[in-house]
Design a protein around this motif. Sequence first.
Motif, PDB file in Angstrom:
ATOM      1  N   TRP A  23       0.838  -1.198   0.000  1.00 20.75           N
ATOM      2  CA  TRP A  23       0.000   0.000   0.000  1.00 20.75           C
ATOM      3  C   TRP A  23       0.874   1.250   0.000  1.00 20.75           C
ATOM      4  CZ3 TRP A  23      -3.638   2.994  -1.133  1.00 20.75           C
ATOM      5  CH2 TRP A  23      -3.987   4.112  -0.385  1.00 20.75           C
TER       6      TRP A  23
ATOM      7  N   VAL B 272      -3.974  -5.390  -2.347  1.00 25.13           N
ATOM      8  CA  VAL B 272      -3.946  -3.923  -2.336  1.00 25.13           C
ATOM      9  C   VAL B 272      -4.596  -3.369  -3.598  1.00 25.13           C
ATOM     10  CG1 VAL B 272      -2.436  -1.912  -2.495  1.00 25.13           C
ATOM     11  CG2 VAL B 272      -1.951  -3.695  -0.835  1.00 25.13           C
TER      12      VAL B 272
ATOM     13  N   VAL C 134      -7.983  -1.081  -3.636  1.00 25.14           N
ATOM     14  CA  VAL C 134      -7.925   0.298  -4.137  1.00 25.14           C
ATOM     15  C   VAL C 134      -8.813   0.478  -5.362  1.00 25.14           C
ATOM     16  CG1 VAL C 134      -6.428   2.038  -5.194  1.00 25.14           C
ATOM     17  CG2 VAL C 134      -5.641   0.752  -3.203  1.00 25.14           C
TER      18      VAL C 134
END
Length: 273
Positions: free
Chosen positions: A16, A120, A124
Amino acid sequence: MSSPPSSFLDLFASEWLKLRSLRSTYWALGAGALAVIAFNANAARADFVNYPHYGKPIHDDFVFWALRDAFTQGAAMIMILACASIGAITVVGEYATGLIRTTFTAVPDRRALMAAKVAVVTTVMTMFGAVVAGASFAVTQAILAGRDAGVSIGEPGAVRVIAASALLAPVCALVGMGLGALIRHGATTMVLTTGVLLLAPTFVTERYHWTACVRNALPYNAWVRLADIGYGREPYTLATRYPTSVAGGWAVFTVWAVVGAVVTLVAVDRRDV
């Protein structure tokens, strides 16, 4: 004495940090979001202007038009290209800069590392898709509300349009990751990604049953089926000679996402840097 292996949460936090520390990530997400919303808003504006000239049949069933304006086919193509590019860059970028060697030295467990990267990107891009799809719906319906033609989120089919459009983002990002892990070259990855996700739906015909099955199994065409709440109703339908179902559309999304993630993990784990 060797250090204990990193936990998945540590790897997730690390990936991240990598993603959010890149300025290009913000530019790509911001430009993609603006382009998609602007494209949809322009479609709604066109219907707003032309609404008085539409006949009674269209006025009576304008909900179909309103929901198509909420997320247009052109906007979906922009979303596909932007999200697939971001997914590919998260893998290809490290190989291009050589940072991947440092990463694997620090974390020898490649599968765990790539699983964290996949998690991740999925998180996102799902959030990105939800924000863009939700904002597009709000903006387009606000424009159409000027003609009392906008629809609410409670309209049958509205949630499906938003959900399908939002999930298009992580699906295409994972496909981009998978292709990036296989090819490891930025330009070639982008050409192949564009061919698979954007050109194939155009060139694969629906003339024969087997070609229609291939066409229906592509992410873009699955999205078209899910976002077309007027399916089967003339003149609003986008149905083909060999139609698929809503469940089939969701299945296509799931399969492409899972395959993209698995390919990313396996390709990186089994090939030398």
